[in-house]
Motif scaffolding. Structure first.
Motif, PDB file in Angstrom:
ATOM      1  N   ASP A   1      -0.012   6.758 -12.557  1.00  0.00           N
ATOM      2  CA  ASP A   1      -1.431   6.843 -12.241  1.00  0.00           C
ATOM      3  C   ASP A   1      -1.674   8.121 -11.437  1.00  0.00           C
ATOM      4  O   ASP A   1      -1.328   8.209 -10.255  1.00  0.00           O
ATOM      5  N   GLU A   2      -2.276   9.129 -12.084  1.00  0.00           N
ATOM      6  CA  GLU A   2      -2.464  10.427 -11.429  1.00  0.00           C
ATOM      7  C   GLU A   2      -3.332  10.303 -10.182  1.00  0.00           C
ATOM      8  O   GLU A   2      -3.085  10.964  -9.170  1.00  0.00           O
ATOM      9  N   LYS A   3      -4.356   9.452 -10.256  1.00  0.00           N
ATOM     10  CA  LYS A   3      -5.234   9.275  -9.096  1.00  0.00           C
ATOM     11  C   LYS A   3      -4.471   8.651  -7.939  1.00  0.00           C
ATOM     12  O   LYS A   3      -4.630   9.065  -6.782  1.00  0.00           O
ATOM     13  N   ASP A   4      -3.637   7.667  -8.239  1.00  0.00           N
ATOM     14  CA  ASP A   4      -2.874   7.007  -7.188  1.00  0.00           C
ATOM     15  C   ASP A   4      -1.829   7.944  -6.603  1.00  0.00           C
ATOM     16  O   ASP A   4      -1.491   7.859  -5.414  1.00  0.00           O
ATOM     17  N   GLN A   5      -1.314   8.866  -7.423  1.00  0.00           N
ATOM     18  CA  GLN A   5      -0.299   9.805  -6.940  1.00  0.00           C
ATOM     19  C   GLN A   5      -0.854  10.748  -5.877  1.00  0.00           C
ATOM     20  O   GLN A   5      -0.094  11.296  -5.066  1.00  0.00           O
TER      21      GLN A   5
ATOM     22  N   ASP B   1       0.819  -1.212   0.000  1.00  0.00           N
ATOM     23  CA  ASP B   1       0.000   0.000   0.000  1.00  0.00           C
ATOM     24  C   ASP B   1       0.856   1.267   0.000  1.00  0.00           C
ATOM     25  O   ASP B   1       0.381   2.350  -0.360  1.00  0.00           O
ATOM     26  N   HIS B   2       2.123   1.140   0.405  1.00  0.00           N
ATOM     27  CA  HIS B   2       3.000   2.298   0.446  1.00  0.00           C
ATOM     28  C   HIS B   2       3.538   2.670  -0.939  1.00  0.00           C
ATOM     29  O   HIS B   2       4.108   3.746  -1.126  1.00  0.00           O
ATOM     30  N   TYR B   3       3.337   1.761  -1.921  1.00  0.00           N
ATOM     31  CA  TYR B   3       3.865   2.013  -3.260  1.00  0.00           C
ATOM     32  C   TYR B   3       2.902   2.898  -4.041  1.00  0.00           C
ATOM     33  O   TYR B   3       1.719   2.575  -4.184  1.00  0.00           O
ATOM     34  N   VAL B   4       3.403   4.002  -4.560  1.00  0.00           N
ATOM     35  CA  VAL B   4       2.596   4.932  -5.336  1.00  0.00           C
ATOM     36  C   VAL B   4       2.929   4.748  -6.816  1.00  0.00           C
ATOM     37  O   VAL B   4       4.095   4.830  -7.206  1.00  0.00           O
ATOM     38  N   LYS B   5       1.908   4.502  -7.620  1.00  0.00           N
ATOM     39  CA  LYS B   5       2.114   4.298  -9.052  1.00  0.00           C
ATOM     40  C   LYS B   5       2.368   5.639  -9.740  1.00  0.00           C
ATOM     41  O   LYS B   5       1.483   6.485  -9.805  1.00  0.00           O
TER      42      LYS B   5
END
Length: 276
Positions: free
Chosen positions: A240-244, A233-237
């Protein structure tokens, strides 16, 4: 008076012994149950709900095991009945007592077309809907009992020896397991035929594990939650703008790692095989 005192002492002694034995029995049973519940590497029948939900839903009736062993195809050449795939856990099995499971090296799942073990489940612990295909028919190929994993150091194919036992045993031939051809650069004359498991097709039936030629199978089935990786869960894609947005107000240069490679365009090192 003396007899009364003796009777009282015997009564107290017997009572204390009973209490002690009861407490000891409870302690041992509690410990055993904890051990059984804590065994994570259990393979369940087709259509089983996720483990925690499965344990809540399963009423330990054994109907799935009965349907499995009594299926018409479960016969030896002489017509006698074979052992069923599904077992019901009992004391000493290190699994929650009364729940169904199977061990591929003993009896794998033979992928019955009619999947007899699932429709008989009265509690929904074995979910029929998860096995329905586009025609709304039961399809054993939809099962996700587990996922086969190849241990490369133990698999003789990775030694350069020709072996395709797992590949040939797979009921979804050339789909769930394929053979990857690689040239043997050391000799220049031989080739490696390496088994590759495809997670989107493998059902976890265990027929490959049963067929493996090594003393301890070099290919083995594990529950999917233990055999498949997952990004934390700590990994930010980054793409992916939403995930960022989960990164909050932190500046991009504070959460990226910069090195010599990151200063170049991907085409500079991916296509030209430039290493840094």
């Amino acid at each position: 008076m003396a007899n009364s005192d003796n009777n009282r002492r015997k009564f107290m002694a017997t009572t204390l012994q009973s209490v002690g034995l009861t407490a000891l029995g409870g302690l041992l049973w509690s410990g055993y149950c904890d051990e059984a519940k804590a065994s994570p590497l259990v393979l369940r029948p087709p259509g089983a709900l996720p483990e925690e939900q499965f344990l809540d839903a399963c009423i330990k009736c054994g109907l799935c095991a009965e349907a499995c062993v009594n299926r018409e195809s479960n016969k030896n050449k002489d017509g006698t009945q074979r052992e069923g795939t599904i077992k019901m856990a009992k004391g000493g099995d290190h699994r929650l007592i009364g729940t169904p499971y199977f061990i591929p090296t003993e009896v794998p799942c033979y992928m019955c077309d009619d999947v007899p073990c699932v429709p008989v489940c009265p509690s929904g612990a074995l979910d029929m809907k998860s096995l329905l295909n586009e025609k709304k028919e039961l399809d054993i190929n939809k099962a996700e009992m587990g996922l086969a994993v190849v241990h490369k150091e133990s698999c003789v194919a990775f030694w350069g020896l020709q072996c395709d036992a797992c590949y040939r045993a797979c009921p979804l031939l050339d789909e769930a397991i394929t053979l990857d051809y690689q040239k043997n650069e050391r000799t220049g004359k031989h080739a490696f035929l390496l088994p590759v498991v495809h997670s989107d097709v493998c059902t976890g039936c265990g027929l490959c594990e049963k067929a493996c030629i090594t003393e301890k199978p070099a290919i083995f089935v594990l529950p999917r939650e233990h055999s498949m990786g997952r990004a934390g869960d700590h990994y930010v894609k980054g793409w992916d703008e939403k995930d960022q947005q989960r990164a909050g107000d932190r500046k991009i240069d504070e959460i990226e790692t910069h090195n010599e490679r990151s200063e170049q365009a991907p085409s500079d090192y991916l296509n030209r095989e430039i290493e840094y």
